[in-house]
Design a protein around this motif. Structure first.
Motif, PDB file in Angstrom:
ATOM      1  N   ALA A 172       0.957  -1.227  -0.068  1.00 51.77           N
ATOM      2  CA  ALA A 172       0.009   0.047  -0.098  1.00 51.77           C
ATOM      3  C   ALA A 172       0.985   1.405   0.045  1.00 51.77           C
ATOM      4  O   ALA A 172       0.246   2.381  -0.017  1.00 51.77           O
ATOM      5  CB  ALA A 172      -0.783  -0.046   1.278  1.00 51.77           C
ATOM      6  N   SER A 173       2.081   1.325   0.115  1.00 49.06           N
ATOM      7  CA  SER A 173       3.000   2.327   0.361  1.00 49.06           C
ATOM      8  C   SER A 173       3.639   3.121  -0.801  1.00 49.06           C
ATOM      9  O   SER A 173       3.970   3.950  -0.613  1.00 49.06           O
ATOM     10  CB  SER A 173       4.204   1.913   1.384  1.00 49.06           C
ATOM     11  N   TYR A 174       3.515   2.419  -1.854  1.00 48.21           N
ATOM     12  CA  TYR A 174       4.255   3.022  -2.829  1.00 48.21           C
ATOM     13  C   TYR A 174       3.765   3.777  -4.210  1.00 48.21           C
ATOM     14  O   TYR A 174       4.402   4.294  -4.735  1.00 48.21           O
ATOM     15  CB  TYR A 174       5.346   2.107  -3.345  1.00 48.21           C
ATOM     16  N   GLY A 204      12.040  11.347   1.414  1.00 47.43           N
ATOM     17  CA  GLY A 204      10.726  11.490   1.709  1.00 47.43           C
ATOM     18  C   GLY A 204      10.050  10.607   0.607  1.00 47.43           C
ATOM     19  O   GLY A 204      10.754   9.843   0.102  1.00 47.43           O
ATOM     20  N   GLY A 205       8.664  10.711   0.376  1.00 47.86           N
ATOM     21  CA  GLY A 205       8.035   9.851  -0.445  1.00 47.86           C
ATOM     22  C   GLY A 205       8.506   9.979  -1.536  1.00 47.86           C
ATOM     23  O   GLY A 205       8.513   8.783  -2.312  1.00 47.86           O
ATOM     24  N   LEU A 206       8.390  10.724  -2.301  1.00 49.40           N
ATOM     25  CA  LEU A 206       9.044  10.721  -3.811  1.00 49.40           C
ATOM     26  C   LEU A 206      10.274  10.329  -3.857  1.00 49.40           C
ATOM     27  O   LEU A 206      10.742   9.528  -4.812  1.00 49.40           O
ATOM     28  CB  LEU A 206       8.828  12.250  -4.411  1.00 49.40           C
ATOM     29  N   VAL A 361       9.787   1.629   1.277  1.00 51.23           N
ATOM     30  CA  VAL A 361      10.458   1.804   2.418  1.00 51.23           C
ATOM     31  C   VAL A 361       9.404   2.373   3.422  1.00 51.23           C
ATOM     32  O   VAL A 361       8.922   3.598   3.442  1.00 51.23           O
ATOM     33  CB  VAL A 361      11.357   3.136   2.187  1.00 51.23           C
ATOM     34  N   VAL A 362       9.094   1.550   4.311  1.00 57.23           N
ATOM     35  CA  VAL A 362       7.881   1.930   5.295  1.00 57.23           C
ATOM     36  C   VAL A 362       8.500   2.096   6.527  1.00 57.23           C
ATOM     37  O   VAL A 362       9.104   1.624   7.201  1.00 57.23           O
ATOM     38  CB  VAL A 362       7.124   0.514   5.491  1.00 57.23           C
ATOM     39  N   LYS A 386       7.912   6.264   3.913  1.00 52.72           N
ATOM     40  CA  LYS A 386       6.232   6.460   3.712  1.00 52.72           C
ATOM     41  C   LYS A 386       5.843   5.914   5.028  1.00 52.72           C
ATOM     42  O   LYS A 386       6.198   5.022   5.700  1.00 52.72           O
ATOM     43  CB  LYS A 386       5.829   5.207   2.673  1.00 52.72           C
ATOM     44  N   MET A 387       4.508   6.307   5.218  1.00 52.30           N
ATOM     45  CA  MET A 387       3.758   5.753   6.469  1.00 52.30           C
ATOM     46  C   MET A 387       2.514   5.102   5.782  1.00 52.30           C
ATOM     47  O   MET A 387       1.919   5.402   4.772  1.00 52.30           O
ATOM     48  CB  MET A 387       3.413   6.956   7.150  1.00 52.30           C
TER      49      MET A 387
END
Ligand code: NAP
Length: 417
Positions: A172-174, A204-206, A361-362, A386-387
């Motif tokens: 679900a994270s990416y 960060g996320g990106l 990367v969670v 990522k969360m």
């Protein structure tokens, strides 16, 4: 079934309740995510002919949830007619109901979801790019019925196979950030082997995906971060080097700017540029990966090499940009706008995850009622990578050990922090 499903349990396949639990934003409480988002019981959305209802096992946290909660710069209630908003533009889950026209997917399929919606009928959808569709919207931001809910409604073209080597939470994270980074680097900036790429917010996320993609493409990422721990993560993901922006306190643009402050900022930007060249063996960067916006954009334009590219998809620090355009035209640089990606690009990018070439990367996993807190952390930049929100996945982990428990049985290990 009238009441909502039991949270964290997978019911008998196809069991469809009339109501569900969801994290809801309402017009009268837009503001800080910690108070704007609340768990409520709402109706299960209807399923149109081309739609699919997905039982959400886990949902990824993205910055657009922060924008939706704040109602700024634009209120989501200007984008759809419903009196409430369920955010969430990333999900892993199980196909729970399919519309009458859906052929590619069936109840029980395990999927991840890409977040681009379009009409599917216009010439743009069928020849140019669904991102050019006049009805194009980001699911869970510009549309309602996002993934912070037990069930979500998506268009069937949004579905992709869930990588078997990932847990529900990792899967679900990416999607949103990785697929966006893929389009930015592969299709817009056309990064090629040997290029040097400056990646803002590299942890960060990106950024975590931009760094990994550079490695896959044979390019060299230099990450910008705000702590040494984040720098170490970025190196583990394959960067050639990193810079801690805290070492360059005068780098960011801040309005109003006096001529003296502008001179200082230019000196600091040139010092930063020299540090990049120290890492690259004297080369300026071919591509700058931008999403911070107002505070960093002037530096990005200056730092790209002659004929270089600045590819941008967001503006966390502000979207009104102020920069010296001579740095652009005299050296013939290009600014490229980019926004999420189309289904074909998402499929290609997802294949790299299936093959283990790109890893999630969670950082942290929260229960559904922790969704407001997760967004508050993101708004404060107190997260890394990522969360994820665990919605129904808890029971699945018990039923199928090794799946949903963060374990990787037959592929490369995902990065768990
Ligand atoms: P994120 O997880 O919060 O990561 C952004 C990173 O940027 C942070 O980790 C932070 O890293 C860095 N940063 C924040 N403020 C900064 C500043 N003032 N100067 C320099 N660096 C700063 O967010 P994300 O998921 O990567 O998303 C970033 C932005 O892109 C958001 O505005 C989001 O809405 C947008 N976005 C757009 C699309 C699209 O399709 N258009 C898709 C995804 C995201 P350090 O503190 O370590 O430097």
């Amino acid at each position: 079934m009238s009441g909502p499903l039991e949270l964290g349990r997978v019911p008998e396949l196809g069991t469809l309740p009339e109501t569900m639990l969801a994290v809801v934003i309402r017009p009268d409480r837009e503001g800080d995510p910690a108070t704007a988002m609340r768990v409520e019981e709402v109706p299960v959305p209807p399923c149109g002919p081309n739609d699919v209802l997905v039982l959400v096992m886990a949902a990824g946290v993205n910055f657009n949830g922060v924008w939706a909660a704040r109602g700024k710069p634009v209120s989501v209630f200007k984008m759809h007619q419903d009196p409430f908003h369920i955010a969430g533009s990333d999900a892993s889950g199980i196909v729970w109901k399919v519309g009458s026209s859906v052929r590619r997917w069936k109840v029980g399929d395990e999927v991840v979801v890409h977040c681009n919606q379009s009409c599917g009928e216009c010439p743009e959808c069928n020849g140019l790019d669904p991102l050019a569709c006049p009805e194009q919207k980001i699911w869970g931001y510009e549309t309602n019925w996002g993934s912070f809910a037990q069930l979500t409604r998506v268009q069937s073209q949004q579905l992709l196979p869930k990588p078997r080597n990932l847990s529900w939470q990792e899967a679900a994270s990416y999607g949103l950030t990785y697929f966006t980074a893929y389009r930015m680097l592969v299709h817009q900036a056309k990064v090629s082997a040997g290029d040097w790429v400056l990646v803002w917010g590299a942890a960060g996320g990106l950024g975590i995906f931009a760094v990994q993609l550079c490695k896959v493409l044979g390019a060299h990422a230099v990450g910008v971060v705000s702590s040494e721990e984040k720098g170490e993560l970025v190196m583990r993901l394959g960067a050639r080097g990193y810079l801690n922006r805290k070492d360059y306190p005068g780098l960011c643009y801040a309005a109003p700017e006096t001529p003296e402050r502008e001179r200082e900022r230019l000196i600091e930007t040139r010092r930063f540029g020299q540090a990049i060249r120290d890492l690259s063996g004297g080369k300026d960067v071919d591509v700058v990966f931008e999403h911070v916006g107002r505070e960093t954009f002037p530096a990005s334009v200056l730092l790209a090499k002659r004929f270089g590219k600045i590819v941008i998809c967001g503006a966390t620090s502000g979207y009104k940009l102020d920069f010296d355009v001579r740095h652009l035209w005299m050296r013939q640089k290009q600014i490229l706008g980019s926004h999420f990606c189309n289904a074909f690009q998402a499929e290609r990018a997802n294949q790299l995850v299936l093959e283990g070439a790109i890893r999630p990367v969670v950082d942290q996993v929260f229960p559904l009622h922790g969704t407001p807190a997760a967004h508050a952390l993101m708004a404060a930049n107190h997260h890394t990578g990522k969360m994820v929100i665990d919605v129904q996945a808890g029971a699945a982990a018990e039923k199928a050990p090794g799946r949903g428990a963060g374990l990787d049985l037959d592929g490369e290990q995902p990065v768990l922090m």
